[in-house]
Motif scaffolding. Structure first.
Motif, PDB file in Angstrom:
ATOM      1  N   VAL A 240       0.148  28.179 -48.089  1.00 33.81           N
ATOM      2  CA  VAL A 240      -1.046  28.708 -48.761  1.00 33.81           C
ATOM      3  C   VAL A 240      -1.547  27.707 -49.795  1.00 33.81           C
ATOM      4  N   ASP A 241      -0.625  27.133 -50.579  1.00 35.07           N
ATOM      5  CA  ASP A 241      -1.020  26.142 -51.591  1.00 35.07           C
ATOM      6  C   ASP A 241      -1.673  24.922 -50.933  1.00 35.07           C
ATOM      7  N   LYS A 242      -1.106  24.485 -49.814  1.00 37.53           N
ATOM      8  CA  LYS A 242      -1.643  23.327 -49.102  1.00 37.53           C
ATOM      9  C   LYS A 242      -3.035  23.623 -48.547  1.00 37.53           C
ATOM     10  N   LEU A 243      -3.190  24.807 -47.950  1.00 36.81           N
ATOM     11  CA  LEU A 243      -4.488  25.199 -47.404  1.00 36.81           C
ATOM     12  C   LEU A 243      -5.511  25.372 -48.520  1.00 36.81           C
ATOM     13  N   THR A 244      -5.095  26.002 -49.621  1.00 41.92           N
ATOM     14  CA  THR A 244      -6.004  26.221 -50.745  1.00 41.92           C
ATOM     15  C   THR A 244      -6.464  24.898 -51.344  1.00 41.92           C
ATOM     16  N   THR A 246      -6.751  22.009 -49.839  1.00 40.34           N
ATOM     17  CA  THR A 246      -7.703  21.380 -48.921  1.00 40.34           C
ATOM     18  C   THR A 246      -9.069  22.033 -49.023  1.00 40.34           C
ATOM     19  N   MET A 247      -9.094  23.376 -48.977  1.00 37.39           N
ATOM     20  CA  MET A 247     -10.374  24.077 -49.028  1.00 37.39           C
ATOM     21  C   MET A 247     -11.044  23.921 -50.393  1.00 37.39           C
ATOM     22  N   THR A 248     -10.244  23.804 -51.453  1.00 43.47           N
ATOM     23  CA  THR A 248     -10.820  23.583 -52.773  1.00 43.47           C
ATOM     24  C   THR A 248     -11.582  22.269 -52.812  1.00 43.47           C
ATOM     25  N   LEU A 249     -11.003  21.218 -52.215  1.00 43.29           N
ATOM     26  CA  LEU A 249     -11.704  19.937 -52.189  1.00 43.29           C
ATOM     27  C   LEU A 249     -12.928  20.002 -51.279  1.00 43.29           C
ATOM     28  N   VAL A 250     -12.791  20.641 -50.117  1.00 52.14           N
ATOM     29  CA  VAL A 250     -13.931  20.761 -49.197  1.00 52.14           C
ATOM     30  C   VAL A 250     -15.102  21.453 -49.890  1.00 52.14           C
ATOM     31  N   GLU A 251     -14.833  22.573 -50.556  1.00 50.48           N
ATOM     32  CA  GLU A 251     -15.896  23.309 -51.229  1.00 50.48           C
ATOM     33  C   GLU A 251     -16.407  22.539 -52.441  1.00 50.48           C
ATOM     34  N   GLY A 252     -15.486  21.929 -53.204  1.00 46.44           N
ATOM     35  CA  GLY A 252     -15.910  21.178 -54.377  1.00 46.44           C
ATOM     36  C   GLY A 252     -16.729  19.953 -54.024  1.00 46.44           C
ATOM     37  N   TYR A 253     -16.361  19.281 -52.932  1.00 42.73           N
ATOM     38  CA  TYR A 253     -17.116  18.126 -52.457  1.00 42.73           C
ATOM     39  C   TYR A 253     -18.552  18.544 -52.121  1.00 42.73           C
ATOM     40  N   ALA A 254     -18.665  19.673 -51.408  1.00 40.66           N
ATOM     41  CA  ALA A 254     -19.995  20.165 -51.045  1.00 40.66           C
ATOM     42  C   ALA A 254     -20.816  20.516 -52.287  1.00 40.66           C
ATOM     43  N   GLU A 255     -20.188  21.162 -53.268  1.00 43.39           N
ATOM     44  CA  GLU A 255     -20.901  21.518 -54.497  1.00 43.39           C
ATOM     45  C   GLU A 255     -21.363  20.263 -55.242  1.00 43.39           C
ATOM     46  N   HIS A 256     -20.503  19.251 -55.303  1.00 39.88           N
ATOM     47  CA  HIS A 256     -20.877  18.000 -55.966  1.00 39.88           C
ATOM     48  C   HIS A 256     -22.062  17.351 -55.252  1.00 39.88           C
ATOM     49  N   VAL A 257     -21.962  17.260 -53.925  1.00 42.17           N
ATOM     50  CA  VAL A 257     -23.031  16.624 -53.150  1.00 42.17           C
ATOM     51  C   VAL A 257     -24.338  17.387 -53.311  1.00 42.17           C
ATOM     52  N   MET A 258     -24.258  18.723 -53.285  1.00 48.01           N
ATOM     53  CA  MET A 258     -25.469  19.524 -53.436  1.00 48.01           C
ATOM     54  C   MET A 258     -26.180  19.243 -54.751  1.00 48.01           C
ATOM     55  N   ASP A 259     -25.410  19.162 -55.844  1.00 47.55           N
ATOM     56  CA  ASP A 259     -26.035  18.889 -57.135  1.00 47.55           C
ATOM     57  C   ASP A 259     -26.590  17.470 -57.196  1.00 47.55           C
ATOM     58  N   ALA A 260     -25.866  16.517 -56.593  1.00 51.01           N
ATOM     59  CA  ALA A 260     -26.331  15.128 -56.606  1.00 51.01           C
ATOM     60  C   ALA A 260     -27.608  14.959 -55.795  1.00 51.01           C
ATOM     61  N   VAL A 261     -27.683  15.685 -54.669  1.00 51.68           N
ATOM     62  CA  VAL A 261     -28.829  15.551 -53.764  1.00 51.68           C
ATOM     63  C   VAL A 261     -29.959  16.506 -54.153  1.00 51.68           C
ATOM     64  N   LEU A 294     -11.322  40.972 -51.175  1.00 48.59           N
ATOM     65  CA  LEU A 294     -11.552  40.009 -50.102  1.00 48.59           C
ATOM     66  C   LEU A 294     -11.250  38.574 -50.523  1.00 48.59           C
ATOM     67  N   GLY A 295     -10.902  38.375 -51.778  1.00 54.67           N
ATOM     68  CA  GLY A 295     -10.581  37.027 -52.235  1.00 54.67           C
ATOM     69  C   GLY A 295     -11.802  36.182 -52.553  1.00 54.67           C
ATOM     70  N   LEU A 296     -12.977  36.805 -52.718  1.00 50.89           N
ATOM     71  CA  LEU A 296     -14.189  36.026 -52.962  1.00 50.89           C
ATOM     72  C   LEU A 296     -14.190  35.416 -54.356  1.00 50.89           C
ATOM     73  N   ASP A 297     -13.537  36.091 -55.317  1.00 52.49           N
ATOM     74  CA  ASP A 297     -13.443  35.507 -56.653  1.00 52.49           C
ATOM     75  C   ASP A 297     -12.629  34.215 -56.619  1.00 52.49           C
ATOM     76  N   MET A 298     -11.594  34.198 -55.774  1.00 46.47           N
ATOM     77  CA  MET A 298     -10.806  32.977 -55.624  1.00 46.47           C
ATOM     78  C   MET A 298     -11.656  31.864 -55.032  1.00 46.47           C
ATOM     79  N   LYS A 299     -12.578  32.228 -54.141  1.00 45.30           N
ATOM     80  CA  LYS A 299     -13.453  31.234 -53.525  1.00 45.30           C
ATOM     81  C   LYS A 299     -14.375  30.607 -54.579  1.00 45.30           C
TER      82      LYS A 299
END
Length: 361
Positions: A240-244, A246-261, A294-299
């Protein structure tokens, strides 16, 4: 062939009833595709990622179709788990297996249907990609009624809103198309986690853990949406920690790119970002409760933590260094490195390379 342990007909009925129809979106697929194509070009230009295949065309769907797509995803995810649990039930000496299967199937189907039905009213867009099982063509979905409802709720300019949601989902599409191993990596962890859960998790042990937990810890974990993670046995918690991470970076990368673009896409993007943050803060009590279940707050926490990591790496070293994370699974930040970007930069060699390069300037 025996039916699975989940009553998927029940799940479909519950999800369909809860989804409803919602307000109609006043546009069509063509404008969504135009905005997505424009966003994809800006994302490629900023990130320097190179998609290995084309980004899927935008599709305008209703809530029922979105629910259908995601119920099928649930079926793919749960197939092996169902088989393992069926074997365990067949091996049990308890009587009434037929009744037990019916009750479990109906309850699980209703639970999945409730989750998908609830989300079908709220998800605006989705990059749909198969994480487990054979690869299938990804889809870029936008839910018409939810586009309309969200735009009215936020009370923002229609064109600005459309550009933002197209950018949000297209960023994921460009990312996954440029890093093909990412799908298999995430899916592999998830598949191993589900299989271990089906084989090793025992209800009696879970109840025992609950009984032994400090009441304050129990309440804190439940209110933060972390209770399920806390109850995993140690091998599953590591997954779970490993998956979390990975997904944290995937989502954070997208958020960073969105703000930059975003500012390149429309100078009013910052105002929209503020409106979105305000909207997240003023959810009603029911929405808050369901989001925790549903874990949306964690997302949302993943978005913030991952974006902070990405922002710091790019601020200190540039987007090329952040892109080193996509070199392979071993290059991804470990869970503890997400809060220490400098340690990750040092581990992947970017800091040493930069110091060496400076010697020859």
């Amino acid at each position: 062939m025996p039916e699975g342990l989940v009553d998927w007909n029940m799940a479909e009925r519950v999800a369909g009833a809860l989804a409803g129809s919602g307000p109609a979106w006043d546009g069509g697929e063509e404008e969504l595709r135009t905005e997505s194509d424009r966003a994809a070009e800006l994302v490629r230009r900023y990130t320097r990622l190179k998609p290995k295949g084309g980004v899927p065309p935008a599709e305008l769907v209703d809530r029922a179709e979105w629910a259908e797509v995601n119920l099928e995803t649930f079926r793919e995810l749960s197939a092996k788990v169902e088989r393992h649990l069926e074997d365990r039930m067949e091996g049990s000496r308890n009587g009434g297996r037929g009744l037990q299967r019916t009750i479990v199937g109906a309850a699980t189907g209703a639970e999945i249907g409730l989750a998908v039905g609830y989300l079908s009213q709220r998800v605006i867009g989705q990059y749909d990609v198969a994480l487990i099982g054979p690869a299938r063509a990804p889809r870029l979905l936008f839910v018409g009624p939810n586009l309309s409802a969200a735009r009215a709720r936020l009370d923002v300019d229609r064109d600005l809103f459309l550009r933002w949601i197209a950018l949000h989902e297209t960023t994921h599409a460009v990312h996954f198309a440029s890093v093909p191993w990412l799908r298999e990596h995430i899916g592999g962890i998830a598949e191993e986690l589900f299989e271990k859960a089906a084989i090793e998790v025992k209800p009696g042990e879970l109840l025992g853990k609950l009984a032994r937990m400090n009441p304050r810890e129990l309440v804190r974990s439940a209110t933060k949406g972390e209770l399920a993670t806390l109850l995993w046995p140690e091998p599953q918690r590591r997954l779970v920690d490993k998956l979390t991470a990975t997904m944290t970076l995937v989502e954070g990368y997208a958020e960073h790119v969105m703000d930059a673009v975003g500012d390149q896409l429309d100078p009013r993007y910052t105002d929209l970002r503020r409106a979105l943050d305000r909207d997240r803060e003023r959810r009603g009590l029911l929405d808050s409760i369901v989001s925790k279940v549903l874990g949306l707050d964690m997302k949302l926490a993943q978005y913030r933590r991952g974006k902070a990591f990405a922002d710091e790496v790019v601020r200190s070293h540039g987007i090329r260094t952040l892109n080193r994370a996509w070199g392979g699974p071993e290059s991804l930040p470990r869970p503890d490195e997400l809060d220490s970007p400098a340690e990750w930069v040092e581990r992947v060699g970017a800091a040493r390379e930069r110091r060496l390069f400076s010697l020859f300037r």
